[in-house]
Design an enzyme around this catalytic site. Sequence first.
Site, short mmCIF file in Angstrom:
data_model
loop_
_atom_site.label_atom_id
_atom_site.label_comp_id
_atom_site.label_asym_id
_atom_site.label_seq_id
_atom_site.Cartn_x
_atom_site.Cartn_y
_atom_site.Cartn_z
N LYS A 96 0.93 -1.22 0.07
CA LYS A 96 0.16 0.07 0.05
C LYS A 96 1.13 1.15 0.02
CE LYS A 96 -3.67 -2.06 2.53
NZ LYS A 96 -5.22 -2.06 2.05
N HIS A 151 -0.40 -7.37 9.33
CA HIS A 151 -0.77 -6.15 8.89
C HIS A 151 -0.65 -5.10 9.86
CE1 HIS A 151 -2.23 -8.37 5.56
NE2 HIS A 151 -3.43 -8.52 5.98
C1 BG6 Z 1 -6.07 -10.09 4.62
C2 BG6 Z 1 -7.21 -10.58 5.58
O1 BG6 Z 1 -4.95 -10.31 4.67
O2 BG6 Z 1 -6.42 -8.49 4.68
C3 BG6 Z 1 -8.76 -10.05 5.26
O3 BG6 Z 1 -6.89 -11.97 5.45
C4 BG6 Z 1 -8.76 -8.54 5.31
O4 BG6 Z 1 -9.45 -10.75 6.29
C5 BG6 Z 1 -7.55 -7.98 4.49
O5 BG6 Z 1 -10.05 -8.24 5.10
C6 BG6 Z 1 -7.68 -6.64 4.57
O6 BG6 Z 1 -6.82 -5.87 3.75
P1 BG6 Z 1 -7.38 -4.33 3.03
O7 BG6 Z 1 -6.22 -4.25 2.09
O8 BG6 Z 1 -8.60 -4.71 2.25
O9 BG6 Z 1 -7.30 -3.48 4.16
#
Ligand code: BG6
Length: 487
Positions: free
Chosen positions: A185, A243
């Site tokens: 991102k 994340h």
């Molecule tokens: C993924 C998860 O890795 O990341 C999902 O497995 C989640 O559950 C997603 O929704 C979120 O990513 P983003 O880019 O949509 O914020």
Amino acid sequence: PAPPCTLVIFGAGGDLTKRLLMPSLYNLAGAGLLPEGFRILGIDHNDNSDDGLRRDLTASMESLSKDPGSEFHADRIDPTSWGFVRDRIHFLKGDFEDAATFSAITQKVSGSAVFYLAVAARFFGGIVEGLGRAGLLKQAEGEFRRVVIEKPFGNDLASAEALNARILEQADESQFYRIDHFLGKETVQSIMALRFANGMLEPVWRREYVDSVQITAGETVGVEERGGFYEPTGALRDMVPNHLFQLLCMVAMEPPNSFGAEAVRSEKAKLAQAVKPIRPDHAVRGQYAAGTLEGAAVPGYRDEPHVAGDSNTETYVALKLDIDNWRWAGVPFYLRTGKRMTSRRTEIAVLFKPPPFRLFEGTPVESLAPNVMRITIDPEHGAGTELNVKVPGPQMRVGRVQTAFRYADFFANTPNVGYETLLYDCMTGDATLFQRADNIEAGWAAVDPLLRGWPQAGIETYPAGTPGPKAADDLLARDGRHWLGLD
Ligand code: BG6
């Protein structure tokens, strides 16, 4: 352009290939970043052919480009860019667990190659062993052999360590590119620029001036069709050690000596290792119940497909983290993430301490709240501050204002589904935006006590379309703080 190589995709018929890899390759081709000598070898266990796979992926590109919900939007698919990618696609039928698949690959791949594991996590270790045993990870002089591994990398500390040990028997750490798509991102990278390209922020980015930090990844989507994966996973494993820790590391790590991969990843590892194991009483889990979102009634988690009627899997988690280092000791970092929350919002908020004395005591103060610096990642890339200023007029009154900017207002948007940078970096050998073994393990180490210590029953629910369970508010209220609004 990147150096000539073959991209070998395990799971060529899967969702990730269609949704993220192909659109990213298309964008890279459009930007002239793919070399003439680029090839794709798609491997899948279902029957197909070169032409068949080309047709399937052309059809998925067409439908994706028209899908407003997807990351990839295009008025039309440019035939030159897509033609460049499409004509280089080849197909190989193969079982990921069968040695014959790997010997077939040796017949088809020569020179540099990137092996992309776009498959379920249970195949990761076996595929790397298959590649290693077939000699596919040996790098000839001037050539490279790299492996891209998707998330989830392990499901706790022990399994992540075991997987690292298993793959590192087959090849060197420098050949592994562990993906965390948050690192693709734009704004996550730009946090580093914001912090380290501006002399005015870094001096106050520390415990003497910062009161607390909030990191939020709120989603409105539910678990959708992924119940089978999500049930044994839950929000903590799905989002936190990966994340949210990326965001945490970017916002809290020490300035690296350079923007080189090892320098950046070492600082991230140091930060993640300084996170104290999370105390169970500093953690809140919740599960969404039926509710209303954007005007529509949505079912509760337990009524979703492939989810047990009495499931205790958390779809929401809020945590208080302590970082044991010179810069951050005593500054709480509050993290929260959940599905079916009020709004989609991924952001970091740094809340500053109040001025040292109350100069404006006695003056009418609308709200002398802390200064906040917000860095927003989704739905819009941007940043802003909240400041206290004088309200115009004869009286001395203090009021609150916000400043904000959106990246889109200053920079032309380049087409980006988030994986372009990651794919290009892997082909050019830049591992900065990938997870080293110790980064992954440090994330798991911080959450591991919780994974083992959480009660199995009695999860608190929150109605879909709300900011989360009440216990999450209590977690901050106990410290005399509150969550910043979600919208
Ligand atoms: C993924 C998860 O890795 O990341 C999902 O497995 C989640 O559950 C997603 O929704 C979120 O990513 P983003 O880019 O949509 O914020």
